[in-house]
Design an enzyme around this catalytic site. Sequence first.
Site, PDB file in Angstrom:
ATOM      1  N   TYR A 126      13.950  34.563  88.837  1.00 52.64           N
ATOM      2  CA  TYR A 126      13.363  33.242  89.056  1.00 52.64           C
ATOM      3  C   TYR A 126      12.596  32.751  87.844  1.00 52.64           C
ATOM      4  CZ  TYR A 126      14.065  35.191  93.710  1.00 52.64           C
ATOM      5  OH  TYR A 126      14.602  35.808  94.807  1.00 52.64           O
ATOM      6  N   CYS A 146      10.546  36.687 106.282  1.00 55.69           N
ATOM      7  CA  CYS A 146      10.886  37.605 105.200  1.00 55.69           C
ATOM      8  C   CYS A 146       9.878  38.750 105.229  1.00 55.69           C
ATOM      9  CB  CYS A 146      10.835  36.864 103.859  1.00 55.69           C
ATOM     10  SG  CYS A 146      11.417  37.810 102.437  1.00 55.69           S
ATOM     11  N   HIS A 147      10.127  39.811 104.469  1.00 60.00           N
ATOM     12  CA  HIS A 147       9.196  40.943 104.468  1.00 60.00           C
ATOM     13  C   HIS A 147       8.608  41.223 103.095  1.00 60.00           C
ATOM     14  CE1 HIS A 147      13.489  42.516 104.901  1.00 60.00           C
ATOM     15  NE2 HIS A 147      13.252  42.504 103.619  1.00 60.00           N
ATOM     16  N   ASN A 192      19.023  34.840 103.996  1.00 59.87           N
ATOM     17  CA  ASN A 192      18.828  34.151 102.720  1.00 59.87           C
ATOM     18  C   ASN A 192      20.004  33.214 102.446  1.00 59.87           C
ATOM     19  OD1 ASN A 192      16.338  35.214 101.829  1.00 59.87           O
ATOM     20  ND2 ASN A 192      17.334  37.152 101.346  1.00 59.87           N
ATOM     21  N   HIS A 229       9.939  34.348  98.166  1.00 58.52           N
ATOM     22  CA  HIS A 229      10.273  35.134  96.982  1.00 58.52           C
ATOM     23  C   HIS A 229       9.500  34.696  95.743  1.00 58.52           C
ATOM     24  CE1 HIS A 229      14.351  36.608  98.807  1.00 58.52           C
ATOM     25  NE2 HIS A 229      13.284  37.101  99.418  1.00 58.52           N
TER      26      HIS A 229
END
Length: 486
Positions: free
Chosen positions: A258, A171-172, A150, A201
Site C-alpha cells: 500500500y 477483519c482481524h 476481501n 489494512h
Amino acid sequence: MSSLKIAIIGAGSVGFTKKLCMDILCVPEFADVEFALTDISEHNLSMVKAIVERIVAVNHLPAKITATTDRRKALEGARYVISCVRVGGLDAYADDIRIPLKYGVDQCVGDTICAGGILYGQRNIPVILDFCKDIREVAEAGAYFLNYANPMAMNTWAAIDYGKVNTIGLCHGVQHGGEQIAEVLGAGPGELDFICSGINHQTWFVDVRLKGRKIGKDELIAAFEAHPVYSQQEKVRIDVLKRFGVYSTESNGHLSEYLPWYRKRPQEIDRWIDMSDWIHGETGGYLRYTTEQRNWFETDFPVFLEEAGKTLDPAKRSNEHASHILEALETGRVYRGHFNQKNNGVITNLPSDCIIESPGFVDRFGLNMAAGITLPEACAATCMASINVQRMSVHAAVTGDIDLLKAAVLHDPLVGAICNPEEVWQMVDEMVVAQAQWLPQYADALGAARARLAKGTVKTREWAGSARREVRNVEALREEKRLKDA
C-alpha cells in the site's frame, strides 16, 4: 430468544467456517442455532458439513446443520448472513499475481488494492450485490450481512451503497496488531488498551495504553527493535512507525503493497521483507500459502475430521468478531470491537462516503461507532490515496466502465510508482480478458480489449518476482509441522 438461523456463504472455506461455527456454539444462548451452509462447491460443502456436524454431535448440542448449493434457499429466514467468499477461486487469484508481474508489479497478497486487489473487487462486487438482493428478498427483515471477504472496503462500500442491507465489514488485523504490541511491551491479559482507526489494512494504533499509561512513539519503537523476531520480520512496519509515529495493523508484506516506497524497485524489496513466512513480504506469498493449505486439506481431511471431535472450550473462543457481534445483538452483552462502516464523520479528516475501520460498540440496539477521531496527517494522507482508488473501483465494478477501472489502477500507489499509463491500459485489458468469466459487467468491453491486446506495443516479461518460493507438497508441510511441534 427466538429461533436463530445463520447463513454462511462461501462455507467451503473449510477452516474459517469451522472456526466461526465453533465460536458461535461457545455462546450458551446459541446452542440450538441453525447453520445454513452454502457454497458453489458441493465437494467442499460436504466436507465442512461433516466437520460441523461432528462438532455438534460430540458436544451434544441441538444445533441444526444444513448445506446446499442453492444460496437463496440457505438465506431464507436467516437473521445473519456471513460471507467469506473468494470469487474466481485460486485460478483467478493466480492471474491477479501473474499478470501484474509481467508489467513489473510485485505483490505479496494483492487482495485489497494494487492491480490484483482492484480486479478482485471487480469479480466480487457483482456477486456481493446478488447476495444483497437475496437478503432483501428472502432473509429475515432487517437481517445483518457480515462481510469477511476481501477487498474489504470495496465489498462493504458496494453492499451499503448499492446493496442496501445492514452491513458490517470484519477483519482481524487489529486483533493481530494488538497482540504484537502486547507482546513487545510485556502486557498481561487485559493490561493493554488501544484506539485503532483508519481504513481496512491501513488502520493505525493512534492511542496505546499499558495499565492506563500512555505509550509514546519512542518507547514503542524501542520495544519492537528489541524484539528478537519482530525486529527482523516487521521492518516496514517499524520504519513506518518511526516516520509516521504510529504502528500499523497490517502485516509487513501487506503494508509494503500500500506504501509504494518499499516495493517499487526490485532490488529494494529484499531489504524490507523477511522470507521466514509468506506474510512478511514474499512475492505472491498468500497465493502460495492458500494453494498449499487447500492441497493439504484435501489430502488430510480424515485428520481434520478427527480433530473436530473435541469438546468445545469457551475459554478458547477466538477473537474473530462475528460470534461476539451476534452475542451482543441477541443478548445485550456489550461488545467493543473494530468494524468497517461508512465514515459519516466518525474520522474527521477522511471523506464522509468512504469505508473506515474504527472502534465501535454493539448491543441490542445495533452497532454504534465512536466518533470524533482525527488521524495523524501522514496516516490520513496514506488512507486518502487508497480511498480514491477504492471509490473509482466500486463505481467501475457497478457500471462496467472499463476506462474508469483503468483510471483506478493507474492511481493505485504501487502500480503508479512502477507503470506508465500505456502499460496500465494494456495490463488492465489483459486482466479483464483473462478473467472474463467472472466479470459479466465488462462483457461489452471484451471485444475491444482483445483487439487492443492483439495490437499491443508494450513489452512484457515472464517474471516470478523478486522473492518467490515454490508451492510445497503435502509431505513437506507435514515435515515442517512435525519440526515445529517437536
